[in-house]
Design a protein around this motif. Structure first.
Motif, PDB file in Angstrom:
ATOM      1  N   ASN A 175      43.090  44.236  54.055  1.00 57.89           N
ATOM      2  CA  ASN A 175      42.760  45.610  54.455  1.00 57.89           C
ATOM      3  C   ASN A 175      42.732  46.592  53.292  1.00 57.89           C
ATOM      4  OD1 ASN A 175      45.550  45.400  54.088  1.00 57.89           O
ATOM      5  ND2 ASN A 175      45.982  47.070  55.512  1.00 57.89           N
ATOM      6  N   LYS A 203      47.342  39.490  55.508  1.00 52.65           N
ATOM      7  CA  LYS A 203      47.164  40.545  56.517  1.00 52.65           C
ATOM      8  C   LYS A 203      45.786  40.468  57.181  1.00 52.65           C
ATOM      9  CE  LYS A 203      50.284  43.445  53.785  1.00 52.65           C
ATOM     10  NZ  LYS A 203      50.619  44.762  53.250  1.00 52.65           N
ATOM     11  N   ASP A 240      45.047  39.768  60.065  1.00 54.71           N
ATOM     12  CA  ASP A 240      45.052  40.308  61.435  1.00 54.71           C
ATOM     13  C   ASP A 240      44.701  41.791  61.481  1.00 54.71           C
ATOM     14  OD1 ASP A 240      47.708  40.325  60.064  1.00 54.71           O
ATOM     15  OD2 ASP A 240      48.264  41.611  61.762  1.00 54.71           O
ATOM     16  N   LEU A 241      44.691  42.461  60.319  1.00 52.35           N
ATOM     17  CA  LEU A 241      44.458  43.908  60.309  1.00 52.35           C
ATOM     18  C   LEU A 241      42.984  44.290  60.174  1.00 52.35           C
ATOM     19  CD1 LEU A 241      47.439  45.165  58.084  1.00 52.35           C
ATOM     20  CD2 LEU A 241      47.305  45.000  60.579  1.00 52.35           C
ATOM     21  N   SER A 252      47.496  35.254  58.125  1.00 48.83           N
ATOM     22  CA  SER A 252      48.284  36.355  58.683  1.00 48.83           C
ATOM     23  C   SER A 252      49.695  35.850  58.919  1.00 48.83           C
ATOM     24  CB  SER A 252      47.682  36.871  59.989  1.00 48.83           C
ATOM     25  OG  SER A 252      48.621  37.705  60.637  1.00 48.83           O
TER      26      SER A 252
END
Length: 298
Positions: free
Chosen positions: A101, A128, A130-131, A157
């Motif tokens: 991200n 990350k 999942d972001l 993630s």
């Protein structure tokens, strides 16, 4: 056809690197399945080299959690950077962690440049995942792959567990054939007292002002094991009386919160009830004083 049992046993060392808050410690905890490394939203959280052992039927992956590489402003900062570079030169695999991200930045380029001449296999780990959505993740994977000549690029993630096992398999594939390095039941070689001290420091880092994290050190003076209770006496060191007041809080409220939070984590680690006795002490400018650094374990 070669059966799985014909594959050589592999064992070796790996570490995750990246700028502060790239998710390195959280990822190690997710891979091991329990808390080994302390995490915080503050940079420079990790100060010790912590080894976590991942056991597979055909391999043993020893993960080394190191401090994030940063521009040093103190003697402590210089020593942490030396520790990082020494670890890099000794491991078999390095995972460069870059968050999905956040755009690839100067810090990522600097670190990937530093890794260029090392003997270790270099794996890019896009954390990350999942972001972000699939399109943004694909763009990030492409941008990251152009940073260096990576052996593999793996999105993960730590929060959802996405591709965590895949990452372990990838890292193991780059380990040398080797006999087992640690006993089957060992998860970490970090001494208990050091882990307890780190959990206390993690609790103290929660919610303090931006300038304070680097100024907190913890020394566990004594651990007394009784039948169902462990008594722990520990000192939190800060650099100035004003910082001492912040850590203690109005009427001791903040230190009480730190004790409650830390005790819960320590009880999970030790498997006993814990009596925790905390005191805050001032060690003037300890980050710049070689004598004080030695006393505090650096």
């Amino acid at each position: 056809m070669t059966g799985e049992s014909d594959q050589p046993f592999r064992a070796g060392f790996a570490c995750f690197v990246g700028r502060p808050n790239a998710g390195k410690s959280t990822l190690i905890n997710a891979i091991v399945g329990q808390k080994i490394a302390i995490t915080s939203s503050k940079p420079q959280t990790t100060r010790h080299v912590i080894r976590a052992v991942v056991h597979r039927p055909n391999a043993q992956l020893v993960l080394v959690d190191t401090p994030g590489l940063h521009r040093p402003r103190t003697l402590l900062g210089e020593r942490l950077n030396d520790l990082v570079r020494q670890t890099w030169s000794e491991v078999d695999v390095i995972g460069l962690c870059i968050p999905a991200n956040e755009r690839v930045g100067r810090g990522d380029r600097f670190i990937s440049g530093e890794l260029g001449d090392l003997r270790a296999a270099l794996v890019a780990v896009v954390t990350k995942a999942d972001l972000v959505g699939k399109r943004r993740l694909a763009e990030q994977l492409l941008a990251v792959s152009e940073l260096a000549d990576f052996a593999d690029v793996v999105p993960v993630s730590a929060v959802t567990g996405y591709q965590v096992d895949t990452l372990v398999d990838v890292m193991i594939s780059h380990l040398p054939p080797s006999p087992q390095l640690y006993p089957d039941d060992m998860i970490t070689d970090e001494p208990e007292m050091v882990m307890v001290g780190e959990l206390i420091r993690e609790a103290a880092l929660e919610g303090v002002r931006e300038e304070l994290p680097h100024s907190i050190a913890v020394v566990v003076e004594e651990m007394i094991r009784e039948d169902r209770l462990t008594k722990i006496y520990a000192d939190l060191y800060v650099e100035r009386p004003s910082q001492k007041a912040i850590v203690i809080g109005a009427g001791g409220s903040r230190l009480k919160e730190v004790g409650t939070r830390a005790r819960k984590q320590i009880e999970e680690l030790l498997g006993t009830r814990v009596y925790l006795d905390l005191h805050v002490r001032v060690a003037k400018d300890w980050q710049r004083d070689p004598k004080q650094l030695r006393k505090l374990g650096f």
